[in-house]
Design an enzyme around this catalytic site. Structure first.
Site, mmCIF file in Angstrom:
data_model
loop_
_atom_site.group_PDB
_atom_site.id
_atom_site.type_symbol
_atom_site.label_atom_id
_atom_site.label_comp_id
_atom_site.label_asym_id
_atom_site.label_seq_id
_atom_site.Cartn_x
_atom_site.Cartn_y
_atom_site.Cartn_z
ATOM 1 N N GLN A 43 0.696 -1.470 0.025
ATOM 2 C CA GLN A 43 0.119 -0.068 0.168
ATOM 3 C C GLN A 43 0.846 1.252 0.045
ATOM 4 O O GLN A 43 0.368 2.188 -0.263
ATOM 5 C CB GLN A 43 -1.066 0.050 1.060
ATOM 6 C CG GLN A 43 -2.114 -1.141 1.112
ATOM 7 C CD GLN A 43 -2.885 -1.137 2.125
ATOM 8 O OE1 GLN A 43 -2.608 -2.012 3.330
ATOM 9 N NE2 GLN A 43 -3.710 -0.378 2.142
ATOM 10 N N HIS A 85 -2.169 -5.241 -12.405
ATOM 11 C CA HIS A 85 -1.738 -5.184 -13.762
ATOM 12 C C HIS A 85 -2.639 -5.907 -14.764
ATOM 13 O O HIS A 85 -2.836 -5.403 -16.099
ATOM 14 C CB HIS A 85 -0.319 -5.686 -13.977
ATOM 15 C CG HIS A 85 0.706 -4.778 -13.023
ATOM 16 N ND1 HIS A 85 2.026 -5.270 -12.968
ATOM 17 C CD2 HIS A 85 0.593 -3.741 -12.525
ATOM 18 C CE1 HIS A 85 2.643 -4.207 -12.146
ATOM 19 N NE2 HIS A 85 1.858 -3.409 -11.966
ATOM 20 N N ASP A 106 2.151 0.600 -7.996
ATOM 21 C CA ASP A 106 3.500 0.487 -8.714
ATOM 22 C C ASP A 106 4.487 1.586 -7.925
ATOM 23 O O ASP A 106 5.802 1.358 -7.578
ATOM 24 C CB ASP A 106 3.480 0.796 -10.158
ATOM 25 C CG ASP A 106 2.925 -0.446 -10.723
ATOM 26 O OD1 ASP A 106 2.357 -1.399 -10.040
ATOM 27 O OD2 ASP A 106 2.761 -0.377 -12.113
ATOM 28 N N ARG A 165 3.601 0.159 12.886
ATOM 29 C CA ARG A 165 3.436 -1.175 12.422
ATOM 30 C C ARG A 165 3.648 -0.929 10.821
ATOM 31 O O ARG A 165 2.933 -0.295 10.185
ATOM 32 C CB ARG A 165 2.134 -1.460 12.622
ATOM 33 C CG ARG A 165 1.849 -2.842 12.325
ATOM 34 C CD ARG A 165 0.203 -3.410 12.461
ATOM 35 N NE ARG A 165 0.183 -4.482 11.816
ATOM 36 C CZ ARG A 165 -1.139 -5.116 11.312
ATOM 37 N NH1 ARG A 165 -2.149 -4.169 11.665
ATOM 38 N NH2 ARG A 165 -0.966 -6.164 10.620
ATOM 39 N N HIS A 175 1.310 -9.032 4.913
ATOM 40 C CA HIS A 175 0.165 -8.479 4.516
ATOM 41 C C HIS A 175 -0.444 -8.462 3.211
ATOM 42 O O HIS A 175 -0.483 -7.351 2.373
ATOM 43 C CB HIS A 175 0.466 -7.097 4.720
ATOM 44 C CG HIS A 175 -0.863 -6.291 5.308
ATOM 45 N ND1 HIS A 175 -0.945 -5.350 6.624
ATOM 46 C CD2 HIS A 175 -1.945 -5.981 4.656
ATOM 47 C CE1 HIS A 175 -2.056 -4.651 6.527
ATOM 48 N NE2 HIS A 175 -2.553 -4.826 5.500
ATOM 49 N N ASN A 227 -1.675 -10.568 8.892
ATOM 50 C CA ASN A 227 -2.696 -9.825 8.852
ATOM 51 C C ASN A 227 -3.971 -10.065 8.314
ATOM 52 O O ASN A 227 -3.987 -10.370 7.286
ATOM 53 C CB ASN A 227 -2.258 -8.337 8.282
ATOM 54 C CG ASN A 227 -3.264 -7.191 8.562
ATOM 55 O OD1 ASN A 227 -3.268 -6.651 9.692
ATOM 56 N ND2 ASN A 227 -3.851 -6.902 7.217
ATOM 57 N N GLU A 228 -4.990 -10.104 8.956
ATOM 58 C CA GLU A 228 -6.257 -10.215 8.646
ATOM 59 C C GLU A 228 -6.658 -11.310 7.712
ATOM 60 O O GLU A 228 -6.999 -11.359 6.631
ATOM 61 C CB GLU A 228 -6.949 -8.822 7.831
ATOM 62 C CG GLU A 228 -6.837 -7.733 9.021
ATOM 63 C CD GLU A 228 -7.644 -6.435 8.344
ATOM 64 O OE1 GLU A 228 -7.793 -5.468 9.183
ATOM 65 O OE2 GLU A 228 -7.598 -6.435 7.125
ATOM 66 N N ASN A 275 -7.842 -5.791 14.876
ATOM 67 C CA ASN A 275 -8.204 -4.645 14.006
ATOM 68 C C ASN A 275 -9.715 -4.475 13.990
ATOM 69 O O ASN A 275 -10.410 -5.474 13.748
ATOM 70 C CB ASN A 275 -7.792 -5.106 12.675
ATOM 71 C CG ASN A 275 -6.125 -5.078 12.432
ATOM 72 O OD1 ASN A 275 -5.427 -4.901 13.295
ATOM 73 N ND2 ASN A 275 -5.691 -5.835 11.363
ATOM 74 N N TYR A 322 -12.821 -1.716 12.954
ATOM 75 C CA TYR A 322 -13.345 -0.846 12.271
ATOM 76 C C TYR A 322 -14.825 -0.451 12.415
ATOM 77 O O TYR A 322 -14.930 0.734 12.434
ATOM 78 C CB TYR A 322 -13.053 -0.653 10.724
ATOM 79 C CG TYR A 322 -11.604 -0.930 10.246
ATOM 80 C CD1 TYR A 322 -10.953 0.554 9.977
ATOM 81 C CD2 TYR A 322 -10.800 -1.888 10.174
ATOM 82 C CE1 TYR A 322 -9.704 0.462 9.630
ATOM 83 C CE2 TYR A 322 -9.520 -1.852 9.916
ATOM 84 C CZ TYR A 322 -8.738 -0.685 9.453
ATOM 85 O OH TYR A 322 -7.508 -0.384 9.308
ATOM 86 N N GLU A 362 -5.196 -2.018 14.605
ATOM 87 C CA GLU A 362 -5.758 -1.169 13.304
ATOM 88 C C GLU A 362 -7.021 -0.342 13.779
ATOM 89 O O GLU A 362 -7.823 -1.267 14.300
ATOM 90 C CB GLU A 362 -5.990 -1.796 12.102
ATOM 91 C CG GLU A 362 -4.567 -2.028 11.132
ATOM 92 C CD GLU A 362 -4.977 -2.871 9.999
ATOM 93 O OE1 GLU A 362 -6.213 -2.495 9.311
ATOM 94 O OE2 GLU A 362 -4.282 -3.626 9.341
#
Length: 494
Positions: free
Chosen positions: A38, A58, A71, A96, A143, A187-188, A328, A330, A400
């Site tokens: 990311q 892509h 990219d 993190r 991740h 992660n997740e 995490n 949200y 998170e």
């Protein structure tokens, strides 16, 4: 003396904490998070290997809201020192980040037969730069950006991936374990297993809801366990670190009083499938989910359950492989049984087809520009209480928590989100006696938000993605968060 013990002792003595005292326990740590694909960019720099997200963006740009990719992203591969300067300005205690791009970046073939010197140099520079400023690195091994070479061999549906992951973990521990004391293996897994295979809309872009989802689920738990056991056996004595896995949990709340049974089943389906094997005393899958999956599998015409069984040795291998619980959080959802003929959307973003359950939201939960995230701060406390009730007392790190908007420096909505969630965390600590030790804001800066591309902004820092220099500018929320860290708490009138 542990803070949770102080809270309990105070309660027994009839002493209560002041409701206006919104300070955190001594030693509480505040941080911010990012993920390699990311933010890093440098997708083909030096001898880095191709990841599944390189291939996916892509070849299927139509699956990304704005047709973009990672990219270049925030170009943190080159601008890591700028990132550290911004962390220092915030006063972060820890950062993190993931070195899962380090899997293809450090091990370009996906295997430990060849190690990239440039990959090693990048992560050493980042870790050393953080430590120089007194910022602790919290490192996630994976991740979501699996080497494409391993995906070509079946990826997370291949049982051998647990050993491949352990081989990779050994390289990471060997190179960085002398300085990294906080590790997250994966992660997740919920989002990397359930959503991609239930929809085909995230990398690796394979639609396989019956088989892919549950094979991935099983193999993730085994991979985590092998990486944890490896650390225990070969690195813990000399490195003295802690290892866990980061789980994404929605708080599922009963739609009506009559819906509590299905709400608890929903919690077990999300939290239990990725936690029970690790944190429960008995290990293995939650019995309620095993029963549902066995019934569902028979109805679909299969001769055995689609939820692959663990052997007794595997149950023992996985059980107890944690030093803390990494959460995490949200948002929340209401849940109820679906009505006859009612259409169900894709899990886990929407409904829960395996449970024949419909989800929804409360009117008072504020919507964000993400269709997934509604602001429901009470859910984080309820989730923490559920974890304690289900798995007992343990150290918890919130790894998170954050909210998106459409951009701009005046982000009062994000400030409100952080304030209300931190209040609930404090209530969980001071009234429920839960040992929460870390809070991690998602995210340090705007980044590539997977299927939403760059259209969704989570950052404490705004990033100008049209500027070749990827200029970072602090938002109002950055100043707000820095003040929380400085004061180790919230203002009484906030």
């Amino acid at each position: 003396m542990a803070w949770s013990y102080i809270v309990l002792l105070s309660a027994l003595l009839g002493v209560s904490w002041c409701a206006e005292d919104w300070t955190f326990p001594p030693g509480f740590k505040f941080g911010a998070a990012s993920a390699s694909y990311q933010v890093e960019g440098g997708w083909n720099a030096s001898d880095k290997g191709e990841s599944i997200w390189d291939r996916f963006t892509h070849t299927r740009p139509q699956n990304i809201a704005d047709g973009s990719n990672g990219d270049v992203a925030c170009d943190s591969y080159n601008l890591w020192q700028t990132d550290i300067d911004n962390m220092k300005a915030l006063g972060l205690h820890f950062y993190r980040f993931s070195i899962s791009s380090f899997w293809p970046r450090l091990l370009p073939s996906g295997f430990p037969n060849y190690t990239s010197e440039d990959g090693k140099r990048y992560y050493n520079d980042l870790i050393d730069g953080l430590l120089k400023e007194g910022i602790e690195p919290m490192v996630t091994l994976y991740h979501w950006d699996l080497p494409q070479t391993l995906q070509d061999l079946g990826g997370w549906t291949n049982p051998l991936i647990a050993d491949w992951f352990a081989d990779y973990a050994r390289v990471a521990y060997s190179l960085f374990g002398d300085r990294v004391k906080l590790w997250l293996t994966i992660n997740e897994p919920l989002i990397m297993c359930d959503y991609p295979f239930n929809s085909g809309l995230l990398a690796p872009g394979i639609f396989s809801p019956d088989h892919g989802t549950y094979l991935c689920n099983r193999h993730v738990l085994l991979a985590h366990a092998k990486a944890y056991r490896l650390y225990d056996e070969e690195f813990r004595d000399q490195c003295n670190g802690e290892v866990s896995i980061a789980n994404h949990l929605l708080w599922y709340e009963a739609w009506t009083e009559d819906d509590e049974e299905i709400a608890e089943l929903a919690r077990q389906n999300m939290g239990g499938r990725y936690s029970h094997a690790i944190y429960s005393e008995e290990g293995g899958w939650p019995s309620s989910i095993e029963k549902v999956m066995e019934e569902n599998s028979k109805k679909k015409g299969y001769c055995k359950s689609l939820l692959p069984a663990f052997t007794s040795d595997e149950i023992e291998l996985i059980k107890g492989t944690y030093d803390y619980y990494a959460l995490n959080y949200y948002t929340s959802r209401l849940v109820r049984p679906a009505k006859e003929g009612e259409e169900l959307t894709v899990y886990p973003i929407g409904d829960i087809p395996d449970l024949k359950a419909k989800t929804g939201t409360r009117p008072e939960w504020t919507a964000t520009n993400s269709s997934f995230i509604y602001v429901a701060p009470e859910g984080i406390r309820k989730q923490l209480v559920w974890l304690k009730k289900t798995y007992g007392d343990m150290k918890v790190a919130i790894t998170e928590n954050g909210a998106p908007d459409l951009g701009g420096l005046n982000d009062q909505g994000r400030i409100d989100y952080y304030r209300e969630h931190l209040k609930q965390v404090l209530l969980a600590i001071k009234e429920d006696g839960i040992n929460v030790t870390h809070y991690t804001a998602w995210t340090l800066m705007d980044n590539f938000e997977w299927a939403e591309g760059y259209s969704s902004k989570f950052g404490l820092y705004e990033v100008n993605f049209t500027d070749p220099l990827r200029t970072r500018t602090p938002r109002d929320s950055a100043a707000y968060y820095a003040n929380i860290i400085k004061n180790n708490g919230l203002k009484a009138d906030s």
